[in-house]
Design a protein around this motif. Structure first.
Motif, PDB file in Angstrom:
ATOM      1  N   VAL A 136      10.426   1.094  10.007  1.00 33.73           N
ATOM      2  CA  VAL A 136       9.008   0.833  10.235  1.00 33.73           C
ATOM      3  C   VAL A 136       8.367   2.184  10.512  1.00 33.73           C
ATOM      4  O   VAL A 136       8.736   2.870  11.456  1.00 33.73           O
ATOM      5  N   ARG A 137       7.415   2.545   9.651  1.00 32.00           N
ATOM      6  CA  ARG A 137       6.827   3.883   9.737  1.00 32.00           C
ATOM      7  C   ARG A 137       5.735   3.991  10.784  1.00 32.00           C
ATOM      8  O   ARG A 137       5.542   5.058  11.368  1.00 32.00           O
ATOM      9  N   VAL A 138       4.972   2.927  10.984  1.00 30.39           N
ATOM     10  CA  VAL A 138       3.856   2.976  11.925  1.00 30.39           C
ATOM     11  C   VAL A 138       3.833   1.712  12.775  1.00 30.39           C
ATOM     12  O   VAL A 138       4.360   0.674  12.378  1.00 30.39           O
ATOM     13  N   THR A 139       3.240   1.844  13.936  1.00 33.32           N
ATOM     14  CA  THR A 139       2.965   0.663  14.742  1.00 33.32           C
ATOM     15  C   THR A 139       1.459   0.579  14.906  1.00 33.32           C
ATOM     16  O   THR A 139       0.794   1.616  14.986  1.00 33.32           O
ATOM     17  N   PRO A 140       0.928  -0.604  14.882  1.00 34.00           N
ATOM     18  CA  PRO A 140       1.629  -1.869  14.713  1.00 34.00           C
ATOM     19  C   PRO A 140       1.949  -2.154  13.241  1.00 34.00           C
ATOM     20  O   PRO A 140       1.241  -1.717  12.346  1.00 34.00           O
ATOM     21  N   THR A 141       3.042  -2.857  13.042  1.00 32.91           N
ATOM     22  CA  THR A 141       3.423  -3.377  11.735  1.00 32.91           C
ATOM     23  C   THR A 141       3.830  -4.824  11.936  1.00 32.91           C
ATOM     24  O   THR A 141       4.522  -5.155  12.903  1.00 32.91           O
ATOM     25  N   LEU A 142       3.402  -5.687  11.037  1.00 38.12           N
ATOM     26  CA  LEU A 142       3.766  -7.106  11.062  1.00 38.12           C
ATOM     27  C   LEU A 142       4.644  -7.387   9.854  1.00 38.12           C
ATOM     28  O   LEU A 142       4.340  -6.945   8.740  1.00 38.12           O
ATOM     29  N   VAL A 143       5.734  -8.132  10.070  1.00 40.75           N
ATOM     30  CA  VAL A 143       6.640  -8.493   8.982  1.00 40.75           C
ATOM     31  C   VAL A 143       6.929  -9.984   9.091  1.00 40.75           C
ATOM     32  O   VAL A 143       7.394 -10.456  10.129  1.00 40.75           O
ATOM     33  N   LEU A 144       6.654 -10.724   8.025  1.00 40.51           N
ATOM     34  CA  LEU A 144       6.929 -12.155   7.972  1.00 40.51           C
ATOM     35  C   LEU A 144       8.225 -12.368   7.211  1.00 40.51           C
ATOM     36  O   LEU A 144       8.375 -11.895   6.081  1.00 40.51           O
ATOM     37  N   VAL A 145       9.185 -13.055   7.842  1.00 47.15           N
ATOM     38  CA  VAL A 145      10.469 -13.351   7.198  1.00 47.15           C
ATOM     39  C   VAL A 145      10.716 -14.852   7.220  1.00 47.15           C
ATOM     40  O   VAL A 145      10.202 -15.569   8.082  1.00 47.15           O
ATOM     41  N   ASP A 146      11.533 -15.310   6.262  1.00 42.65           N
ATOM     42  CA  ASP A 146      11.908 -16.720   6.245  1.00 42.65           C
ATOM     43  C   ASP A 146      13.212 -16.903   7.006  1.00 42.65           C
ATOM     44  O   ASP A 146      13.744 -15.958   7.594  1.00 42.65           O
ATOM     45  N   GLU A 175       1.168  -2.915   7.426  1.00 44.99           N
ATOM     46  CA  GLU A 175       1.186  -1.736   8.297  1.00 44.99           C
ATOM     47  C   GLU A 175      -0.193  -1.576   8.898  1.00 44.99           C
ATOM     48  O   GLU A 175      -1.183  -1.488   8.172  1.00 44.99           O
ATOM     49  N   GLY A 176      -0.258  -1.530  10.206  1.00 44.15           N
ATOM     50  CA  GLY A 176      -1.544  -1.452  10.884  1.00 44.15           C
ATOM     51  C   GLY A 176      -2.311  -2.751  10.706  1.00 44.15           C
ATOM     52  O   GLY A 176      -1.968  -3.569   9.860  1.00 44.15           O
ATOM     53  N   VAL A 177      -3.298  -2.960  11.541  1.00 43.45           N
ATOM     54  CA  VAL A 177      -4.085  -4.186  11.403  1.00 43.45           C
ATOM     55  C   VAL A 177      -5.534  -3.874  11.096  1.00 43.45           C
ATOM     56  O   VAL A 177      -6.268  -4.740  10.644  1.00 43.45           O
ATOM     57  N   GLY A 178      -5.944  -2.636  11.310  1.00 39.95           N
ATOM     58  CA  GLY A 178      -7.239  -2.162  10.870  1.00 39.95           C
ATOM     59  C   GLY A 178      -8.450  -2.910  11.370  1.00 39.95           C
ATOM     60  O   GLY A 178      -8.427  -3.563  12.407  1.00 39.95           O
ATOM     61  N   PRO A 179      -9.525  -2.829  10.589  1.00 34.62           N
ATOM     62  CA  PRO A 179     -10.803  -3.435  10.968  1.00 34.62           C
ATOM     63  C   PRO A 179     -10.757  -4.959  10.836  1.00 34.62           C
ATOM     64  O   PRO A 179      -9.803  -5.518  10.287  1.00 34.62           O
ATOM     65  N   PRO A 180     -11.800  -5.637  11.310  1.00 33.59           N
ATOM     66  CA  PRO A 180     -11.832  -7.106  11.250  1.00 33.59           C
ATOM     67  C   PRO A 180     -11.582  -7.677   9.855  1.00 33.59           C
ATOM     68  O   PRO A 180     -10.954  -8.733   9.724  1.00 33.59           O
TER      69      PRO A 180
END
Length: 135
Positions: free
Chosen positions: A78-88, A98-103
């Motif tokens: 994971v290169r940056v925080t925050p990072t979200l990863v969805l797994v089954d 990667e990142g959550v950014g603006p609205p």
């Protein structure tokens, strides 16, 4: 690691740190996600080692229990925080952000997650369908 995602149809891995300014700024978004996506998904906060007390406080702010915190292991890139990863349930990565950014980006992430969770996962080829099992 398997124990992070086994037993749940979907798991959202939230790679974040209490000491990360962008993670703190995104905390309200993470909390909305946790509240909005409901019981159909497990949420795991993945942190770096050495910030246990701060990360536990951060997790509580998201509405997560202390047992939802994991320490990142070598090999996870994971290169940056925050990072979200969805797994089954097999650990297959379905999506990542990667990142959550603006609205606008937050809305896109939330919509993508909602779409994934509403659409049923593909059936296991070795499992009879509901129609077959009712015969």
């Amino acid at each position: 690691p398997k124990e992070w995602y086994q037993g749940a149809p979907f798991t959202l891995l939230v790679f974040a740190r209490a000491s990360c300014g962008a993670c703190q700024k995104a905390q309200p978004f993470f909390k909305r996600l946790v509240n909005d996506i409901g019981a159909g998904i497990r949420v795991v906060l993945v942190t770096s080692a050495g910030e246990a007390d701060e990360d536990a406080y951060f997790a509580r702010g998201l509405g997560l229990a202390a047992n939802a915190i994991r320490t990142a292991v070598p090999g996870l890139s994971v290169r940056v925080t925050p990072t979200l990863v969805l797994v089954d349930r097999q650990g297959t990565i379905l999506d990542a952000w990667e990142g959550v950014g603006p609205p606008e980006k937050q809305s896109q992430i939330a919509q993508s997650l909602t779409t994934r969770l509403v659409s049923p996962p593909a059936a296991d080829p070795g499992t009879p369908s509901a129609a077959q099992s009712n015969r």
